[in-house]
Design a protein around this motif. Structure first.
Motif, short mmCIF file in Angstrom:
data_model
loop_
_atom_site.label_atom_id
_atom_site.label_comp_id
_atom_site.label_asym_id
_atom_site.label_seq_id
_atom_site.Cartn_x
_atom_site.Cartn_y
_atom_site.Cartn_z
N HIS A 38 0.78 -1.21 0.00
CA HIS A 38 0.00 0.00 0.00
C HIS A 38 0.83 1.28 0.00
CE1 HIS A 38 -2.94 -3.03 1.42
NE2 HIS A 38 -3.77 -2.32 0.68
N VAL A 39 2.09 1.21 0.40
CA VAL A 39 2.94 2.39 0.34
C VAL A 39 3.32 2.63 -1.12
CG1 VAL A 39 5.12 3.40 1.04
CG2 VAL A 39 3.80 2.05 2.67
N LYS A 40 3.02 3.82 -1.62
CA LYS A 40 3.34 4.11 -3.02
C LYS A 40 4.84 4.29 -3.17
CE LYS A 40 2.06 6.94 -6.98
NZ LYS A 40 1.77 5.76 -7.80
N ARG A 41 5.42 3.59 -4.10
CA ARG A 41 6.87 3.65 -4.29
C ARG A 41 7.22 4.73 -5.30
NH1 ARG A 41 8.21 -2.86 -4.65
NH2 ARG A 41 7.45 -3.38 -2.57
N PRO A 42 8.29 5.47 -5.03
CA PRO A 42 8.69 6.55 -5.95
C PRO A 42 9.17 6.06 -7.31
CG PRO A 42 9.65 6.85 -3.77
CD PRO A 42 9.10 5.46 -3.82
N TYR A 43 9.58 4.79 -7.40
CA TYR A 43 10.11 4.26 -8.66
C TYR A 43 9.40 2.95 -9.02
CZ TYR A 43 13.99 7.49 -7.86
OH TYR A 43 14.74 8.61 -7.64
N GLU A 44 9.27 2.73 -10.32
CA GLU A 44 8.81 1.44 -10.81
C GLU A 44 9.71 1.01 -11.96
OE1 GLU A 44 4.76 1.90 -11.99
OE2 GLU A 44 5.25 2.97 -13.83
N PHE A 45 9.78 -0.28 -12.18
CA PHE A 45 10.70 -0.83 -13.18
C PHE A 45 9.96 -1.77 -14.12
CE2 PHE A 45 12.84 -0.36 -9.04
CZ PHE A 45 13.67 0.71 -9.35
N HIS A 46 10.17 -1.59 -15.40
CA HIS A 46 9.59 -2.45 -16.42
C HIS A 46 10.70 -3.37 -16.94
CE1 HIS A 46 5.99 0.11 -16.45
NE2 HIS A 46 6.84 1.11 -16.35
N ILE A 47 10.45 -4.67 -16.91
CA ILE A 47 11.50 -5.65 -17.21
C ILE A 47 11.17 -6.41 -18.49
CG2 ILE A 47 12.83 -7.61 -16.34
CD1 ILE A 47 13.11 -5.15 -14.61
N GLY A 48 12.18 -6.57 -19.35
CA GLY A 48 12.08 -7.41 -20.54
C GLY A 48 13.24 -8.38 -20.55
N CYS A 49 13.01 -9.57 -21.05
CA CYS A 49 14.07 -10.59 -21.08
C CYS A 49 13.99 -11.37 -22.38
CB CYS A 49 13.91 -11.54 -19.90
SG CYS A 49 15.12 -12.88 -19.86
N SER A 50 15.14 -11.68 -22.95
CA SER A 50 15.17 -12.50 -24.16
C SER A 50 16.45 -13.32 -24.16
CB SER A 50 15.11 -11.62 -25.41
OG SER A 50 14.74 -12.36 -26.54
N TYR A 51 16.41 -14.44 -24.86
CA TYR A 51 17.56 -15.34 -24.88
C TYR A 51 17.50 -16.21 -26.13
CZ TYR A 51 13.94 -18.47 -23.14
OH TYR A 51 12.79 -19.17 -22.99
N ALA A 52 18.64 -16.78 -26.46
CA ALA A 52 18.72 -17.71 -27.60
C ALA A 52 19.88 -18.66 -27.37
CB ALA A 52 18.92 -16.95 -28.91
N GLY A 53 19.58 -19.95 -27.36
CA GLY A 53 20.61 -20.97 -27.22
C GLY A 53 20.76 -21.75 -28.50
N LYS A 54 21.85 -22.46 -28.62
CA LYS A 54 22.07 -23.26 -29.82
C LYS A 54 21.07 -24.41 -29.90
CE LYS A 54 26.32 -24.26 -28.87
NZ LYS A 54 27.70 -24.80 -28.95
N PRO A 55 20.65 -24.77 -31.10
CA PRO A 55 19.78 -25.95 -31.25
C PRO A 55 20.55 -27.21 -30.83
CG PRO A 55 19.80 -24.62 -33.26
CD PRO A 55 20.90 -24.10 -32.39
N GLU A 56 19.81 -28.25 -30.46
CA GLU A 56 20.45 -29.51 -30.07
C GLU A 56 21.26 -30.07 -31.23
OE1 GLU A 56 20.64 -31.09 -27.27
OE2 GLU A 56 19.39 -29.71 -26.10
N ASP A 57 22.47 -30.49 -30.93
CA ASP A 57 23.36 -31.07 -31.94
C ASP A 57 23.35 -32.59 -31.80
OD1 ASP A 57 25.32 -31.84 -33.66
OD2 ASP A 57 26.90 -30.58 -32.81
N PRO A 58 22.82 -33.31 -32.78
CA PRO A 58 22.73 -34.78 -32.66
C PRO A 58 24.09 -35.46 -32.59
CG PRO A 58 22.17 -34.06 -34.89
CD PRO A 58 22.26 -32.83 -34.05
N THR A 59 25.16 -34.76 -33.01
CA THR A 59 26.50 -35.35 -32.96
C THR A 59 27.22 -35.04 -31.65
OG1 THR A 59 27.55 -33.41 -33.99
CG2 THR A 59 26.65 -35.10 -35.47
N ASP A 60 26.55 -34.28 -30.78
CA ASP A 60 27.17 -33.91 -29.50
C ASP A 60 27.39 -35.16 -28.66
OD1 ASP A 60 28.04 -32.79 -27.17
OD2 ASP A 60 26.47 -31.28 -27.06
N LYS A 61 28.62 -35.39 -28.25
CA LYS A 61 28.96 -36.59 -27.49
C LYS A 61 28.55 -36.49 -26.02
CE LYS A 61 32.89 -37.75 -30.46
NZ LYS A 61 34.34 -38.02 -30.52
N LEU A 62 28.28 -35.26 -25.58
CA LEU A 62 27.90 -35.09 -24.18
C LEU A 62 26.44 -35.51 -23.98
CD1 LEU A 62 28.33 -34.06 -21.28
CD2 LEU A 62 27.63 -31.79 -22.08
N ARG A 63 26.23 -36.46 -23.11
CA ARG A 63 24.86 -36.90 -22.80
C ARG A 63 24.30 -35.97 -21.73
NH1 ARG A 63 22.74 -40.39 -18.92
NH2 ARG A 63 20.72 -41.31 -19.49
N LYS A 64 23.44 -35.06 -22.15
CA LYS A 64 22.90 -34.07 -21.23
C LYS A 64 21.76 -34.66 -20.41
CE LYS A 64 24.32 -30.01 -23.83
NZ LYS A 64 23.92 -28.69 -24.39
#
Length: 350
Positions: A38-64
């Motif tokens: 209920h206490v009015k705050r002097p500041y407000e923040f608008h947040i945006g987020c984005s990301y991009a990872g590599k597609p799965e590689d079928p030749t990748d030897k690491l078993r995730k």
């Protein structure tokens, strides 16, 4: 730039917060909740987020083997990956992030050098961000608002309920060290808190993730990367059980080595946090131009910041795959196709 004192991982911070929380009875907790909403705050923040990872590689030897969906971290991870964004990638790769209303947020980049040891680098970064989220949601992002009707004892208890980004990083790292599912790994990290009462930004950064603060037509702060040597950032590390000579040269840095920073924000400031997939490929002046262009567009402020985040990701990926371009990382850039960005727009409400 400020530096913080070293704290043990078992963390005095956690015990202090626990005592504070247990000392509040239900009546006091209700009054605190009322004050927060209920206490009015002097500041407000608008947040945006984005990301991009590599597609799965079928030749990748690491078993995730990711965190199972029915675990706390697995379920939380999937909720974070459901963030509504315009870039069509459903994985953050070895990067991860958190956004906690309050407001605090962070990014982490799992170091890929562990792949040869059969370790999935994404587990460490996901776990680190989960624990940062877990601790930050139960603490104030800086100095809290105070209900003036509270008596001195109540005010003292609430004023002590504070967590800095450095303390959050320290506690989160301790959480990863205790996480049985994460056998080993390492990650860079950048954690930021924005105080809606004072407009103060606080940060803790370890490694080559980072952030910038844009004011008008200028970048007023740009976090410098921390490295041991070229292409070897400082990093929080968990060594495997009974680690032998094979890991004798592993980088094991402590949260106390993070750079900490504090500044007062103004109306219209834009804060951008990113992993090295962004900063390695996009010059600061290019980031500034994109922000200036999109902040003039139509739509709500929430739509604007999300648009900025999406455009920054799109542009950084174009730069990654442009072989004729000389990047900030120069011609030796490791353009891995993994990038994460969080954008915050500051508004004064009074």
């Amino acid at each position: 730039m400020l530096r913080s004192p070293r704290l043990p991982y078992n963390s005095v911070v956690y015990r202090q917060l626990l005592r504070k929380s247990r000392s509040l009875n239900r009546f006091q907790a209700n009054r605190i909740a009322s004050a927060r909403h209920h206490v009015k705050r002097p500041y407000e923040f608008h947040i945006g987020c984005s990301y991009a990872g590599k597609p799965e590689d079928p030749t990748d030897k690491l078993r995730k083997v990711p965190f199972p969906e029915d675990t706390l971290i697995g379920g939380w991870r999937d909720k974070m990956l459901a963030w509504p964004k315009g870039v069509p990638f459903n994985t953050a790769g070895e990067d991860f992030f958190f956004v906690q209303e309050g407001v605090s947020f962070g990014v982490a980049d799992g170091v890929g050098g562990w792949v040869d040891s059969g370790v999935d680098p994404s587990l460490f970064s996901q776990s680190l961000m989960y624990h940062a989220h877990r601790y930050s949601r139960n603490a104030w992002a800086g100095e809290p608002e105070i209900d003036p009707t509270m008596d001195y004892e109540e005010r003292e208890q609430i004023e002590g309920w504070e967590m800095t980004p450095y303390e959050c990083l320290d506690l989160a790292y301790g959480g990863v060290l205790r996480e049985k599912f994460v056998q080993a790994g390492s990650s860079t990290a950048c954690i930021i808190s924005l105080n809606a009462s004072s407009g103060v930004l606080r940060s803790a950064n370890l490694g080559d993730s980072g952030f910038s603060v844009i004011r008008g037509t200028s970048i007023i702060y740009h976090q410098k990367p921390q490295t041991h040597f070229f292409n070897c950032p400082k990093q929080l590390t968990k060594l495997p059980p009974n680690a032998g000579r094979k890991f004798a040269r592993a980088c094991v840095d402590a949260p106390s080595e993070a750079d900490v920073f504090e500044t007062k924000l103004r109306d219209g400031d834009i804060v951008i946090s990113y992993t090295d997939g962004f900063s390695d490929n996009v010059f600061p002046v290019e980031m500034l131009r994109i922000c200036r262009l999109l902040s003039r567009g139509s739509g709500t402020e929430a739509e604007q910041v999300q648009g900025i985040a999406d455009r920054l990701i799109e542009y950084s990926r174009k730069c990654m795959f442009n072989k004729s371009r000389v990047s900030p990382f120069e011609s030796q850039a490791a353009r891995q196709g993994i990038v994460t960005v969080i954008v915050a727009l500051v508004r004064e409400t009074t």
